[in-house]
Write a protein that holds these residues in place. Structure first.
Motif, PDB file in Angstrom:
ATOM      1  N   GLN A  33       0.839  -1.190   0.000  1.00  0.00           N
ATOM      2  CA  GLN A  33       0.000   0.000   0.000  1.00  0.00           C
ATOM      3  C   GLN A  33       0.878   1.246   0.000  1.00  0.00           C
ATOM      4  N   GLU A  34       0.960   1.901  -1.122  1.00  0.00           N
ATOM      5  CA  GLU A  34       1.723   3.144  -1.239  1.00  0.00           C
ATOM      6  C   GLU A  34       0.949   4.133  -2.089  1.00  0.00           C
ATOM      7  N   GLY A  35       1.230   5.407  -1.889  1.00  0.00           N
ATOM      8  CA  GLY A  35       0.530   6.430  -2.647  1.00  0.00           C
ATOM      9  C   GLY A  35       1.186   7.787  -2.496  1.00  0.00           C
ATOM     10  N   THR A  36       0.564   8.777  -3.094  1.00  0.00           N
ATOM     11  CA  THR A  36       1.113  10.134  -3.155  1.00  0.00           C
ATOM     12  C   THR A  36       0.066  11.137  -2.681  1.00  0.00           C
ATOM     13  N   LEU A  37       0.508  12.111  -1.902  1.00  0.00           N
ATOM     14  CA  LEU A  37      -0.326  13.240  -1.498  1.00  0.00           C
ATOM     15  C   LEU A  37       0.174  14.450  -2.266  1.00  0.00           C
ATOM     16  N   LYS A  38      -0.681  15.042  -3.086  1.00  0.00           N
ATOM     17  CA  LYS A  38      -0.264  16.109  -3.988  1.00  0.00           C
ATOM     18  C   LYS A  38      -0.226  17.473  -3.284  1.00  0.00           C
ATOM     19  N   VAL A  39       0.666  17.566  -2.307  1.00  0.00           N
ATOM     20  CA  VAL A  39       0.916  18.829  -1.625  1.00  0.00           C
ATOM     21  C   VAL A  39       2.234  19.402  -2.154  1.00  0.00           C
ATOM     22  N   VAL A  64       7.261  13.507  -8.195  1.00  0.00           N
ATOM     23  CA  VAL A  64       5.827  13.251  -8.309  1.00  0.00           C
ATOM     24  C   VAL A  64       5.004  14.443  -7.843  1.00  0.00           C
ATOM     25  N   GLY A  65       5.666  15.502  -7.411  1.00  0.00           N
ATOM     26  CA  GLY A  65       4.953  16.707  -7.021  1.00  0.00           C
ATOM     27  C   GLY A  65       4.159  16.559  -5.753  1.00  0.00           C
ATOM     28  N   GLY A  66       4.809  16.099  -4.690  1.00  0.00           N
ATOM     29  CA  GLY A  66       4.120  15.954  -3.420  1.00  0.00           C
ATOM     30  C   GLY A  66       4.959  15.185  -2.425  1.00  0.00           C
ATOM     31  N   VAL A  67       4.289  14.419  -1.579  1.00  0.00           N
ATOM     32  CA  VAL A  67       4.973  13.510  -0.668  1.00  0.00           C
ATOM     33  C   VAL A  67       4.455  12.107  -0.971  1.00  0.00           C
ATOM     34  N   GLN A  68       5.326  11.140  -0.803  1.00  0.00           N
ATOM     35  CA  GLN A  68       4.980   9.764  -1.130  1.00  0.00           C
ATOM     36  C   GLN A  68       5.247   8.885   0.077  1.00  0.00           C
ATOM     37  N   GLY A  69       4.459   7.828   0.223  1.00  0.00           N
ATOM     38  CA  GLY A  69       4.669   6.929   1.353  1.00  0.00           C
ATOM     39  C   GLY A  69       3.730   5.759   1.299  1.00  0.00           C
ATOM     40  N   GLY A  70       3.604   5.074   2.438  1.00  0.00           N
ATOM     41  CA  GLY A  70       2.785   3.880   2.437  1.00  0.00           C
ATOM     42  C   GLY A  70       2.373   3.470   3.833  1.00  0.00           C
ATOM     43  N   ALA A  71       1.794   2.271   3.901  1.00  0.00           N
ATOM     44  CA  ALA A  71       1.295   1.716   5.155  1.00  0.00           C
ATOM     45  C   ALA A  71       1.525   0.214   5.137  1.00  0.00           C
TER      46      ALA A  71
END
Length: 443
Positions: free
Chosen positions: A250-256, A303-310
């Motif tokens: 589970q990973e994704g990006t927050l477009k901040v 990717v223009g934001g922060v990236q991470g996962g759980a």
């Protein structure tokens, strides 16, 4: 259809991800230094980084309770550091923030990191932990954290940029990379593999390296290797286990704005990994979970934001057979669903005030992927059928850049002690890696 393939290559590498490209680069470079032809051919069904390596979050850490993993990761970090600029690697460090249930394990990891010369700082106690973290993140507000392990080495790499750079390094060393080539079979003689059948023709080989990430069960079957293995436990009991199981990462990006995740002094902060057993609430005050949970995050201008996962999720075999199609990419719908988005964004806001009210900026673009895991969830790096080297990373892979260096040396008949604890024979002999007492699966 790709351009015509050679009829023979001394070494054929299956998979143009981190392991395959790293092996091809190091092997071709070593052959050239010896005055030999760098006769290395990489085959990939799509192209460099088309699978998990190209969308990985790219975290590089050494936070392992297992001695063999720590030593192997220390070597891999050295490879990242030696080529940091070329590989788009950011050596910002790594923070492991933990609840009391993990304090003793993390303290032990810190002590053992010191024994191998891997620089880190350990802080224990809720007040001291909060004070340490607020010197980096002034708005730190997570409850229930009682320790922090700050690895001063490690960090993250931009996955797409680093894979492209690895492909360039491999080509520059003399290796050839052929994309759009599907492997359809393996030919053998006297127990070894003599050729690879593809939809673009047959390629003879003297050595075969399998570095195909989550598609390893497919090639494993082609090699005629077992789909179950008997594992001798520490209690002396033998248990039969499937050779492969699957987890959705589970990973994704927050477009901040990427600068939202900046340290107090304006510098890039360490990668943050927070494990917690505190109840997690969403922005509306509703309970997300009361079970132990964990998240990680780092900035990413690519990717223009922060990236991470759980925490990864188990995927049953029928679903995995669809998702881990040997001729297609891992299916992203297992990774970026609404449950993950709610947990991850709520976890970010739980940790730092700066993420409050940003949950609507979550992006559903593909990240993470499906991972093929071994019976003990640790890598298998071993030789089979006489001349086949299998690099099955059990999804520890992207950070383990140095495995390709070690695999190349073994292909040149230079035994590598760092790889010995990862042989397939450990299941039968009971020489498995120690198990952490942590309730978090990635610890």
């Amino acid at each position: 259809m790709p351009e015509s393939l050679p009829r023979h290559a001394r070494t054929v590498v299956l998979g143009a991800g981190v392991h395959g490209l790293s092996t091809a680069w190091h092997l071709a470079r070593a052959l050239r230094r010896r005055g030999d032809a760098p006769d290395v051919l990489v085959l990939d069904k799509t192209g460099p980084g088309a699978g998990a390596s190209g969308i990985a979050c790219g975290v590089v850490r050494n936070n392992y309770a297992q001695p063999a993993m720590r030593k192997l990761m220390a070597h891999s970090v050295e490879v990242w550091e030696a080529h940091a600029e070329r590989l788009s690697y950011h050596p910002v460090g790594y923070l492991q923030v933990s609840p009391e249930v993990m304090a003793a394990d993390v303290a032990r990891v810190h002590a053992e990191q010191q024994r191998i010369g891997y620089a880190s700082t350990f802080v224990a106690g809720a007040a001291d932990t909060a004070a340490y973290l607020r010197r980096i993140f002034p708005d730190w507000r997570a409850s229930g954290s009682t320790s922090v392990l700050h690895e001063h080495r490690g960090g993250y790499a931009n996955s797409r940029a680093s894979v492209d750079a690895l492909a360039d390094l491999a080509r520059a060393a003399g290796a050839r990379i052929a994309g759009g080539v599907r492997v359809t079979g393996l030919l053998g003689d006297a127990g070894s593999v003599t050729a690879v059948e593809t939809d673009a023709g047959v390629v003879g080989c003297e050595h075969l390296v399998v570095a195909v990430g989550p598609w390893v069960p497919r090639v494993w079957d082609l090699l005629g290797l077992p789909d179950h293995v008997d594992v001798l436990g520490a209690d002396g009991v033998v248990r039969r286990r499937p050779t492969w199981s699957y987890l959705a990462l589970q990973e994704g990006t927050l477009k901040v704005d990427p600068d939202l995740l900046v340290a107090a002094d304006g510098s890039a902060p360490p990668v943050l990994h927070l494990d917690s057993d505190a109840p997690l609430l969403d922005p509306d005050g509703l309970v997300v979970t009361t079970d132990p949970w964990g998240i990680y995050v780092r900035p990413d201008r690519h990717v223009g934001g922060v990236q991470g996962g759980a925490v990864p999720l188990p995927v049953d075999r029928p679903a995995a057979d669809v998702a881990v199609d040997p001729y297609g990419p891992a299916s992203p719908e297992f990774v970026v669903g609404p449950d993950f988005a709610r947990l991850w964004t709520s976890g970010l806001a739980h940790a730092m005030g700066r993420f409050a009210g940003t949950e609507h900026l979550f992006s559903g673009e593909p990240s993470g992927g499906i991972g093929a895991f071994t019976p003990d969830a640790f890598p298998v790096f071993d030789r089979f059928r006489g001349n086949v080297v299998v690099l099955a990373d059990s999804n520890h892979g992207y950070k383990m850049l140095g495995v390709g260096d070690l695999a190349a040396r073994e292909l040149l008949r230079e035994p590598q002690p760092l790889l010995e604890p990862f042989r397939f024979s450990r299941y039968a002999t009971g020489a498995c890696h120690p198990v952490s007492s942590s309730p978090f699966p990635w610890s």
